[in-house]
Design a protein around this motif. Structure first.
Motif, PDB file in Angstrom:
ATOM      1  N   HIS A  50      98.843  78.848 -50.120  1.00 47.18           N
ATOM      2  CA  HIS A  50      98.208  77.675 -49.508  1.00 47.18           C
ATOM      3  C   HIS A  50      96.884  78.044 -48.859  1.00 47.18           C
ATOM      4  O   HIS A  50      96.546  79.219 -48.709  1.00 47.18           O
ATOM      5  CB  HIS A  50      99.130  77.049 -48.458  1.00 47.18           C
ATOM      6  N   ASP A 101      94.915  76.750 -45.196  1.00 47.32           N
ATOM      7  CA  ASP A 101      95.338  76.063 -43.980  1.00 47.32           C
ATOM      8  C   ASP A 101      94.635  74.713 -43.825  1.00 47.32           C
ATOM      9  O   ASP A 101      93.431  74.603 -44.071  1.00 47.32           O
ATOM     10  CB  ASP A 101      95.030  76.925 -42.739  1.00 47.32           C
ATOM     11  N   HIS A 150      96.267  81.923 -49.337  1.00 53.74           N
ATOM     12  CA  HIS A 150      97.033  83.052 -48.798  1.00 53.74           C
ATOM     13  C   HIS A 150      98.503  82.676 -48.749  1.00 53.74           C
ATOM     14  O   HIS A 150      98.872  81.501 -48.861  1.00 53.74           O
ATOM     15  CB  HIS A 150      96.522  83.437 -47.405  1.00 53.74           C
ATOM     16  N   ASN A 206     105.435  79.144 -45.162  1.00 53.67           N
ATOM     17  CA  ASN A 206     104.163  79.874 -45.141  1.00 53.67           C
ATOM     18  C   ASN A 206     104.084  80.912 -46.244  1.00 53.67           C
ATOM     19  O   ASN A 206     103.034  81.513 -46.466  1.00 53.67           O
ATOM     20  CB  ASN A 206     103.953  80.557 -43.781  1.00 53.67           C
ATOM     21  N   ARG A 245      97.428  82.191 -34.281  1.00 54.56           N
ATOM     22  CA  ARG A 245      96.335  81.719 -35.132  1.00 54.56           C
ATOM     23  C   ARG A 245      95.443  80.753 -34.374  1.00 54.56           C
ATOM     24  O   ARG A 245      95.952  79.889 -33.646  1.00 54.56           O
ATOM     25  CB  ARG A 245      96.906  81.023 -36.366  1.00 54.56           C
TER      26      ARG A 245
HETATM   27 FE   LIG Z   1      98.515  79.733 -43.492  1.00 50.88          FE
END
Ligand SMILES: [Fe+2]
Length: 295
Positions: A108, A110, A257, A104, A272
């Motif tokens: 990237h 999502d 992010h 993470n 999330r």
């Molecule tokens: Fe992410």
């Protein structure tokens, strides 16, 4: 509701409003939605957030994703980002959960590797480390606008291949397990996502992207690298320092992010929810022409 700009040309804090109020009130939702379209990253401080509140808020923006195989929260609407093992202790650095949090930390957006990519993500802080663990954002809309206009047409007609196992492979060869590989075949999306609400275009790329459709491998990789470098140029990011009660929402169509490291022995727990993109969000224009013709 007050909108306080935070970052270099994008990102804003919404003050004087709660997630619950936005979930319950159409006018509050319309104002938050307009801020989301405009600022790409929205920060809410001091929220009394629970899973239920977060999901009710998220649902207003579109259909919530069901968490993929191989993640904490599989089959629910929640992705649990945690380095706390089953015994309640922080896992060692070579543990799958620790390696995933390292993945993470690659730039990237999502869900670009899913059959339906994401409009937005909503992340809430549940347990935060004493230092580090920030989330850093850049605006790929501003990236697009900074590029030589002569490049725009070429990029608007280009498509990139995204694969979850490609980004995970950069951390450890088997980090994407066979079940994930089978469930998540590579996906092809436009390199530019035009927002139908305001007509502004953004580069759509991520650590998951590994090739450009119809372009020789080395040349495609070079284009991806150049665009990633342009997007993440020094001085262009907003770094969010998490406080207890924070919720951050971002537009996956127009940002990238990455997580930032924190002391490995300290626990961190974030939750999330992710909202799938729909036709109204410009999804149809992102499919390569072959798929548009087939569907
Ligand atoms: Fe992410």
């Amino acid at each position: 509701m007050e909108i306080v700009p935070l970052g270099p040309g994008f990102a804003a804090e919404l003050r004087g409003v709660t997630l619950t109020e936005i979930a319950a009130d159409d006018a509050a939702y319309a104002a938050a939605r307009a801020a989301f379209e405009e600022h790409s990253v929205l920060v809410f401080r001091g929220q009394d957030v629970t899973d239920e509140v977060q999901l009710a808020f998220s649902r207003h923006f579109g259909p919530p994703e069901v968490t993929k195989v191989g993640s904490l929260g599989t089959g629910t609407h929640f992705v649990i980002l945690s380095t706390i093992g089953e015994n309640g202790k922080v896992v060692p650095p070579d543990h799958r959960l620790a390696l995933r949090s390292k993945a993470n930390q690659l730039w990237h957006t999502d869900s670009s590797f899913k059959r339906v990519p994401a409009l937005a993500s909503v992340l809430s802080a549940r347990i935060i480390p004493t230092r580090g663990g920030e989330t850093e954002y850049i605006s790929t809309r501003l990236t697009f606008e900074r590029l030589d206009p002569a490049l725009h047409k070429k990029l608007e007609n280009s498509f990139a291949w995204h694969d979850y196992s490609h980004s995970r492979g950069q951390i450890a060869p088997d980090l994407a397990n066979p079940e994930e590989r089978a469930a998540l075949p590579p996906q092809c999306w436009g390199l530019v996502w035009k927002n139908p609400a305001n007509g502004r275009s953004a580069i759509y790329l991520a650590s998951h992207a590994y090739a450009i459709e119809g372009m020789e491998q080395v040349a495609g990789r070079k284009l991806i690298d150049e665009l990633m470098d342009a997007a993440t140029a020094p001085g262009t990011s907003y770094v969010h320092n998490w406080r207890s009660g924070d919720v951050v929402m971002w537009d996956n169509r127009a940002t990238m992010h990455r997580g930032r490291p924190w002391p490995a022995h300290e626990p961190r727990l974030m939750v999330r929810t992710t909202i799938s993109a729909t036709e109204a969000d410009g999804l149809g224009t992102m499919c390569p022409p072959s798929r548009q013709a087939a569907e």
